[in-house]
Design a protein around this motif. Structure first.
Motif, PDB file in Angstrom:
ATOM      1  N   ALA A  49      16.743  95.440  73.161  1.00 17.06           N
ATOM      2  CA  ALA A  49      17.714  95.868  74.157  1.00 17.06           C
ATOM      3  C   ALA A  49      17.021  96.194  75.483  1.00 17.06           C
ATOM      4  N   ALA A  50      15.825  96.762  75.408  1.00 14.52           N
ATOM      5  CA  ALA A  50      15.103  97.127  76.627  1.00 14.52           C
ATOM      6  C   ALA A  50      14.500  95.905  77.299  1.00 14.52           C
ATOM      7  N   SER A  51      14.142  94.860  76.527  1.00 16.05           N
ATOM      8  CA  SER A  51      13.480  93.701  77.109  1.00 16.05           C
ATOM      9  C   SER A  51      14.454  92.729  77.750  1.00 16.05           C
ATOM     10  N   VAL A  52      15.732  92.831  77.433  1.00 18.70           N
ATOM     11  CA  VAL A  52      16.728  91.960  78.051  1.00 18.70           C
ATOM     12  C   VAL A  52      17.100  92.549  79.404  1.00 18.70           C
ATOM     13  N   PRO A  53      16.802  91.843  80.491  1.00 16.37           N
ATOM     14  CA  PRO A  53      17.138  92.391  81.802  1.00 16.37           C
ATOM     15  C   PRO A  53      18.654  92.408  82.001  1.00 16.37           C
ATOM     16  N   ALA A  54      19.125  93.416  82.701  1.00 20.54           N
ATOM     17  CA  ALA A  54      20.561  93.565  82.935  1.00 20.54           C
ATOM     18  C   ALA A  54      21.100  92.379  83.731  1.00 20.54           C
ATOM     19  N   ALA A  55      20.450  92.041  84.815  1.00 20.64           N
ATOM     20  CA  ALA A  55      20.834  90.882  85.613  1.00 20.64           C
ATOM     21  C   ALA A  55      19.551  90.219  86.096  1.00 20.64           C
ATOM     22  N   PRO A  56      19.363  88.957  85.745  1.00 20.36           N
ATOM     23  CA  PRO A  56      18.125  88.300  86.178  1.00 20.36           C
ATOM     24  C   PRO A  56      18.063  88.195  87.700  1.00 20.36           C
ATOM     25  N   ALA A  57      17.009  88.714  88.245  1.00 27.80           N
ATOM     26  CA  ALA A  57      16.845  88.716  89.700  1.00 27.80           C
ATOM     27  C   ALA A  57      16.379  87.341  90.154  1.00 27.80           C
ATOM     28  N   GLU A  58      17.068  86.785  91.114  1.00 31.56           N
ATOM     29  CA  GLU A  58      16.684  85.493  91.675  1.00 31.56           C
ATOM     30  C   GLU A  58      15.527  85.714  92.643  1.00 31.56           C
ATOM     31  N   ARG A  59      14.447  85.009  92.408  1.00 29.96           N
ATOM     32  CA  ARG A  59      13.320  85.117  93.324  1.00 29.96           C
ATOM     33  C   ARG A  59      13.579  84.241  94.537  1.00 29.96           C
ATOM     34  N   GLN A  60      13.324  84.780  95.695  1.00 31.12           N
ATOM     35  CA  GLN A  60      13.496  84.009  96.916  1.00 31.12           C
ATOM     36  C   GLN A  60      12.313  83.057  97.048  1.00 31.12           C
ATOM     37  N   ARG A  61      12.625  81.804  97.297  1.00 31.90           N
ATOM     38  CA  ARG A  61      11.558  80.833  97.539  1.00 31.90           C
ATOM     39  C   ARG A  61      11.034  81.011  98.954  1.00 31.90           C
ATOM     40  N   ARG A  62       9.766  80.825  99.073  1.00 27.65           N
ATOM     41  CA  ARG A  62       9.147  80.903 100.382  1.00 27.65           C
ATOM     42  C   ARG A  62       9.599  79.701 101.214  1.00 27.65           C
ATOM     43  N   PRO A  63       9.994  79.900 102.454  1.00 25.38           N
ATOM     44  CA  PRO A  63      10.430  78.755 103.259  1.00 25.38           C
ATOM     45  C   PRO A  63       9.230  77.896 103.652  1.00 25.38           C
ATOM     46  N   TYR A  64       9.345  76.608 103.394  1.00 25.44           N
ATOM     47  CA  TYR A  64       8.285  75.666 103.757  1.00 25.44           C
ATOM     48  C   TYR A  64       8.783  74.784 104.885  1.00 25.44           C
TER      49      TYR A  64
END
Length: 109
Positions: A49-64
């Motif tokens: 229960a603790a290892s399941v994240p509540a909402a997966p955070a979207e990582r921002q891609r670095r702008p290329y």
């Protein structure tokens, strides 16, 4: 608990005592094992229960910055390559035939 005089007991009495002790030890060990397994199952559930994240955070891609093509296939002009990454098959095949990579340079690029 009363103190037993083992020296005065007969062989049959000692054997009976041995069987009673084995049964008592077996019962207590099984009870302790069940309690430990129950606790382990509870800890596993808590850990899952603790290892399941509540909402997966979207990582921002670095702008290329956009990379413009530097090379163009002469036989199929829509095929281009920026010069980054693995060479495309059309360029590799052309280079094997003896052509130079400079033959495919885009003018002004």
């Amino acid at each position: 608990m009363k103190k037993l005089n083992l020296e005065s007991m007969s062989l049959d009495e000692l054997w009976q005592l041995h069987e009673e002790l084995n049964q008592l030890l077996s019962d207590r060990l099984n009870a302790e094992k069940r309690a430990l397994e129950k606790r382990l199952a509870q800890l596993r559930r808590e850990n899952e229960a603790a290892s399941v994240p509540a909402a997966p955070a979207e990582r921002q891609r670095r702008p290329y910055p956009q990379v413009h093509p530097k090379y163009r296939n002469l036989k199929a002009p829509y095929e281009t390559w920026s010069g980054r990454g693995k060479q495309p098959k059309w360029l590799t095949a052309a280079l094997r035939t003896g052509r130079s990579i400079d033959d495919f340079l885009i003018a002004g690029g």
